[in-house]
Design a protein around this motif. Sequence first.
Motif, short mmCIF file in Angstrom:
data_model
loop_
_atom_site.label_atom_id
_atom_site.label_comp_id
_atom_site.label_asym_id
_atom_site.label_seq_id
_atom_site.Cartn_x
_atom_site.Cartn_y
_atom_site.Cartn_z
N ALA A 148 80.39 69.41 62.55
CA ALA A 148 80.45 70.54 63.47
C ALA A 148 81.68 71.39 63.17
O ALA A 148 81.62 72.63 63.20
N GLY A 149 82.79 70.74 62.88
CA GLY A 149 84.00 71.47 62.49
C GLY A 149 83.79 72.26 61.21
O GLY A 149 84.30 73.38 61.08
N LEU A 150 83.04 71.70 60.27
CA LEU A 150 82.73 72.39 59.02
C LEU A 150 81.98 73.69 59.29
O LEU A 150 82.31 74.74 58.72
N ALA A 151 81.00 73.64 60.19
CA ALA A 151 80.22 74.83 60.51
C ALA A 151 81.06 75.89 61.20
O ALA A 151 80.92 77.09 60.94
N SER A 152 81.96 75.47 62.08
CA SER A 152 82.83 76.42 62.76
C SER A 152 83.81 77.06 61.77
O SER A 152 84.02 78.29 61.79
N TRP A 153 84.39 76.25 60.92
CA TRP A 153 85.32 76.76 59.89
C TRP A 153 84.62 77.76 58.99
O TRP A 153 85.21 78.78 58.59
N ASN A 154 83.36 77.53 58.68
CA ASN A 154 82.63 78.42 57.78
C ASN A 154 82.54 79.84 58.32
O ASN A 154 82.56 80.80 57.54
N ILE A 155 82.43 79.99 59.63
CA ILE A 155 82.34 81.33 60.22
C ILE A 155 83.64 82.10 59.96
O ILE A 155 83.62 83.27 59.54
N ASP A 156 84.76 81.46 60.19
CA ASP A 156 86.05 82.10 59.92
C ASP A 156 86.21 82.39 58.44
O ASP A 156 86.69 83.46 58.05
N LEU A 157 85.78 81.44 57.60
CA LEU A 157 85.86 81.64 56.15
C LEU A 157 85.06 82.87 55.73
O LEU A 157 85.54 83.70 54.94
N ALA A 158 83.85 83.00 56.25
CA ALA A 158 83.01 84.15 55.89
C ALA A 158 83.69 85.46 56.24
O ALA A 158 83.61 86.44 55.47
N ARG A 159 84.35 85.52 57.40
CA ARG A 159 85.08 86.74 57.77
C ARG A 159 86.20 87.03 56.77
O ARG A 159 86.43 88.19 56.41
N ARG A 160 86.89 86.00 56.35
CA ARG A 160 88.04 86.18 55.45
C ARG A 160 87.63 86.69 54.08
O ARG A 160 88.35 87.47 53.46
N GLY A 165 83.32 90.51 48.79
CA GLY A 165 81.95 90.36 48.31
C GLY A 165 81.53 88.92 48.13
O GLY A 165 80.57 88.63 47.40
N ILE A 166 82.23 87.99 48.79
CA ILE A 166 81.93 86.57 48.69
C ILE A 166 81.22 86.13 49.97
O ILE A 166 81.62 86.51 51.07
N THR A 167 80.17 85.34 49.83
CA THR A 167 79.44 84.83 50.98
C THR A 167 79.81 83.36 51.22
O THR A 167 80.19 82.65 50.30
N ALA A 168 79.65 82.94 52.48
CA ALA A 168 79.94 81.55 52.85
C ALA A 168 78.89 81.08 53.85
O ALA A 168 78.73 81.68 54.91
N THR A 225 75.49 85.65 55.15
CA THR A 225 76.77 84.95 55.21
C THR A 225 77.07 84.53 56.65
O THR A 225 76.46 85.04 57.60
N ALA A 226 77.97 83.56 56.80
CA ALA A 226 78.39 83.04 58.11
C ALA A 226 77.24 82.36 58.85
O ALA A 226 77.25 82.32 60.08
N GLN A 227 76.28 81.81 58.11
CA GLN A 227 75.09 81.22 58.73
C GLN A 227 75.01 79.72 58.44
O GLN A 227 75.54 79.23 57.45
N THR A 228 74.30 79.01 59.32
CA THR A 228 73.95 77.62 59.09
C THR A 228 72.44 77.52 58.97
O THR A 228 71.71 77.95 59.87
N PHE A 229 71.97 76.96 57.87
CA PHE A 229 70.53 76.85 57.59
C PHE A 229 70.10 75.40 57.76
O PHE A 229 70.50 74.53 56.99
N ALA A 230 69.29 75.15 58.77
CA ALA A 230 68.79 73.80 59.03
C ALA A 230 67.61 73.50 58.11
O ALA A 230 66.63 74.25 58.09
N VAL A 231 67.71 72.42 57.37
CA VAL A 231 66.61 71.96 56.51
C VAL A 231 66.27 70.55 56.98
O VAL A 231 66.70 69.55 56.40
N ASN A 232 65.52 70.49 58.09
CA ASN A 232 65.30 69.19 58.72
C ASN A 232 63.85 68.94 59.12
O ASN A 232 63.57 68.03 59.90
N GLY A 233 62.94 69.74 58.59
CA GLY A 233 61.53 69.53 58.90
C GLY A 233 61.18 69.72 60.35
O GLY A 233 60.16 69.23 60.83
N GLY A 234 62.04 70.44 61.09
CA GLY A 234 61.78 70.69 62.49
C GLY A 234 62.25 69.58 63.42
O GLY A 234 61.98 69.61 64.63
N GLU A 235 62.98 68.60 62.89
CA GLU A 235 63.47 67.52 63.75
C GLU A 235 64.37 68.05 64.86
O GLU A 235 64.35 67.55 65.98
#
Length: 239
Positions: A148-160, A165-168, A225-235
């Motif tokens: 969960a911390g990784l996903a939150s950090w990613n949002i700030d990273l994407a802004r930075r 022109g870099i995506t996160a 960018t700044a997104q979380t993509f769930a690949v869980n088969g709808g679980e």
Amino acid sequence: MPTIVVTGGGTGIGKAIAQQLAHDGTDVVVTGRRRDVLDDTAAALGGAVRAVELDATDPSAVRTFAAQIGRVDVLVNNAGGNTDFDHPAPVGLDEVARAWRRNLDSNLISAVLMTEALLPAMTTGAAIISIGSIAADKGAGSYGAAKAGLASWNIDLARRVGDAGITANIVSPGYIGETEFFRDALDDTSVESMVEAIITKRAGTPTDIAQTVAFLASPHARQITAQTFAVNGGEHPSR
């Protein structure tokens, strides 16, 4: 020659990602702690993949790696896993603290260190993709908290990094078969129960994750960018 770095690239999801991204004219570097596993992966995937033994939680080792790698076009922060499987249940506050720090180091700090070290070498249009987990949404102790911390950090990273022109982005797997994640701790009944909770009624595969990573690393995903993509088969559905 484009350079792609995949941490934890020796087995499972990391190996599948390296295989998916390796093609003529691409330099794919897989890193990890186990030299023999990395060498086997590099040999199996051919000349487009090279192996570097690296502990991504060690700032000194990461600094040395960054100084030697040169330009980086794609960074996949895949190193991690639930370190609780490798240790007995903690007893007492000192052991609890150590257990939480292991999972935070393995799953969050490793990604932060690799990203910070390699950012100066990243080109316009580069992509940073970190592997999260369904545990970030469903809960799983220190492992789920780290993801969960990784996903939150990613949002700030994407802004930075957006102005460069870099995506996160985060790719968040559900239950994936064919990996070492559970350390053979699941019996047939547990596996059947996990698969039953998945809408597609099958376990995910490392290739499912690798193909999502490949899309996010491609020229077709430069406005994502700044997104979380769930690949869980709808679980764990979302909207």
